[in-house]
Design a protein around this motif. Structure first.
Motif, PDB file in Angstrom:
ATOM      1  N   CYS A  24       0.851  -1.189   0.000  1.00  0.00           N
ATOM      2  CA  CYS A  24       0.000   0.000   0.000  1.00  0.00           C
ATOM      3  C   CYS A  24       0.887   1.240   0.000  1.00  0.00           C
ATOM      4  CB  CYS A  24      -0.907  -0.002   1.230  1.00  0.00           C
ATOM      5  SG  CYS A  24      -1.899   1.502   1.404  1.00  0.00           S
ATOM      6  N   CYS A  25       0.593   2.178  -0.887  1.00  0.00           N
ATOM      7  CA  CYS A  25       1.411   3.392  -0.966  1.00  0.00           C
ATOM      8  C   CYS A  25       1.061   4.389   0.136  1.00  0.00           C
ATOM      9  CB  CYS A  25       1.284   4.038  -2.346  1.00  0.00           C
ATOM     10  SG  CYS A  25      -0.384   4.581  -2.745  1.00  0.00           S
ATOM     11  N   SER A  33      -2.581  -9.847  -3.006  1.00  0.00           N
ATOM     12  CA  SER A  33      -3.032  -9.740  -4.398  1.00  0.00           C
ATOM     13  C   SER A  33      -3.330  -8.288  -4.744  1.00  0.00           C
ATOM     14  CB  SER A  33      -4.290 -10.585  -4.627  1.00  0.00           C
ATOM     15  OG  SER A  33      -5.400  -9.983  -3.980  1.00  0.00           O
ATOM     16  N   LYS A  34      -3.373  -7.997  -6.047  1.00  0.00           N
ATOM     17  CA  LYS A  34      -3.704  -6.643  -6.499  1.00  0.00           C
ATOM     18  C   LYS A  34      -5.125  -6.277  -6.086  1.00  0.00           C
ATOM     19  CE  LYS A  34      -0.666  -6.297 -10.485  1.00  0.00           C
ATOM     20  NZ  LYS A  34      -0.576  -6.159 -11.955  1.00  0.00           N
ATOM     21  N   GLN A  39      -8.775  -2.948  -2.792  1.00  0.00           N
ATOM     22  CA  GLN A  39      -9.835  -2.808  -1.794  1.00  0.00           C
ATOM     23  C   GLN A  39      -9.305  -2.179  -0.507  1.00  0.00           C
ATOM     24  OE1 GLN A  39     -12.298  -6.201  -1.108  1.00  0.00           O
ATOM     25  NE2 GLN A  39     -13.047  -6.237  -3.200  1.00  0.00           N
ATOM     26  N   HIS A  40      -8.086  -2.529  -0.112  1.00  0.00           N
ATOM     27  CA  HIS A  40      -7.493  -1.935   1.078  1.00  0.00           C
ATOM     28  C   HIS A  40      -7.305  -0.430   0.894  1.00  0.00           C
ATOM     29  CE1 HIS A  40      -4.765  -1.068   4.386  1.00  0.00           C
ATOM     30  NE2 HIS A  40      -3.960  -0.512   3.495  1.00  0.00           N
ATOM     31  N   GLU A  41      -6.859  -0.011  -0.278  1.00  0.00           N
ATOM     32  CA  GLU A  41      -6.585   1.409  -0.535  1.00  0.00           C
ATOM     33  C   GLU A  41      -7.856   2.254  -0.520  1.00  0.00           C
ATOM     34  OE1 GLU A  41      -4.074   1.382  -4.028  1.00  0.00           O
ATOM     35  OE2 GLU A  41      -2.275   1.252  -2.772  1.00  0.00           O
ATOM     36  N   TYR A  42      -9.037   1.641  -0.722  1.00  0.00           N
ATOM     37  CA  TYR A  42     -10.288   2.385  -0.617  1.00  0.00           C
ATOM     38  C   TYR A  42     -10.422   3.022   0.767  1.00  0.00           C
ATOM     39  CZ  TYR A  42     -12.039   0.036  -4.880  1.00  0.00           C
ATOM     40  OH  TYR A  42     -12.228  -0.427  -6.151  1.00  0.00           O
ATOM     41  N   ILE A  43      -9.871   2.373   1.779  1.00  0.00           N
ATOM     42  CA  ILE A  43      -9.921   2.912   3.141  1.00  0.00           C
ATOM     43  C   ILE A  43      -9.252   4.281   3.182  1.00  0.00           C
ATOM     44  CG2 ILE A  43      -9.096   2.582   5.519  1.00  0.00           C
ATOM     45  CD1 ILE A  43      -9.236  -0.468   4.935  1.00  0.00           C
TER      46      ILE A  43
END
Length: 142
Positions: A24-25, A33-34, A39-43
């Motif tokens: 995650c940037c 997985s991509k 989905q994590h970056e949506y947070i």
């Protein structure tokens, strides 16, 4: 362990350690997985692409929507202590633990106790207890 089992175990370890991860940037968390990364970056971005079909409330992650959707089900599980109705048997068990007064999850730093482990972990994250100095001490009580 026989030699063949050890060889299989060693090969398995190499495969696992060579598995690609996606970072995650925003917070440097590593995901497998991509899709999980997106989905994590949506947070972090505030995007909420998963709307509830019943009430329109939107969520950043599909799993959070699934938990929310349970609230719309018939509440058929009733607490024997206070009469509160819940939609799943597992949520009833978690709720009824509150009435027992037993708080088995104790912070090793400040001594604050919780009924649920998730609440202790939240406490550790929101305080400075999660720092490396305290982490070892806290882990002894989990």
């Amino acid at each position: 362990m026989c030699e063949q089992e050890i060889a299989k175990f060693s090969v398995g370890q190499r495969v696992l350690s060579a598995k690609k991860t996606y970072e995650c940037c925003f917070c440097d968390r590593k995901l497998s997985s991509k899709r999980n990364l997106r989905q994590h970056e949506y947070i972090h971005t505030g995007l909420k692409p998963f709307p509830c079909q019943k009430c329109g409330l939107a969520f950043a992650q599909r799993g959070t929507l699934a938990r929310h959707a349970m609230k719309h089900l018939d509440k058929q599980f009733e607490c024997r202590f206070c009469g509160k109705k819940l939609s799943t048997n597992s949520s009833l068990k978690v709720h009824e633990a509150i009435h027992s007064g037993i708080k088995p999850h104790v912070c090793g730093v400040c001594g604050k106790a919780y009924v649920q482990k998730v609440n202790l972990l939240y406490h550790v994250r929101k305080t400075l207890h999660g720092s490396e100095n305290h982490e070892r001490k806290m882990n002894t009580t989990l």
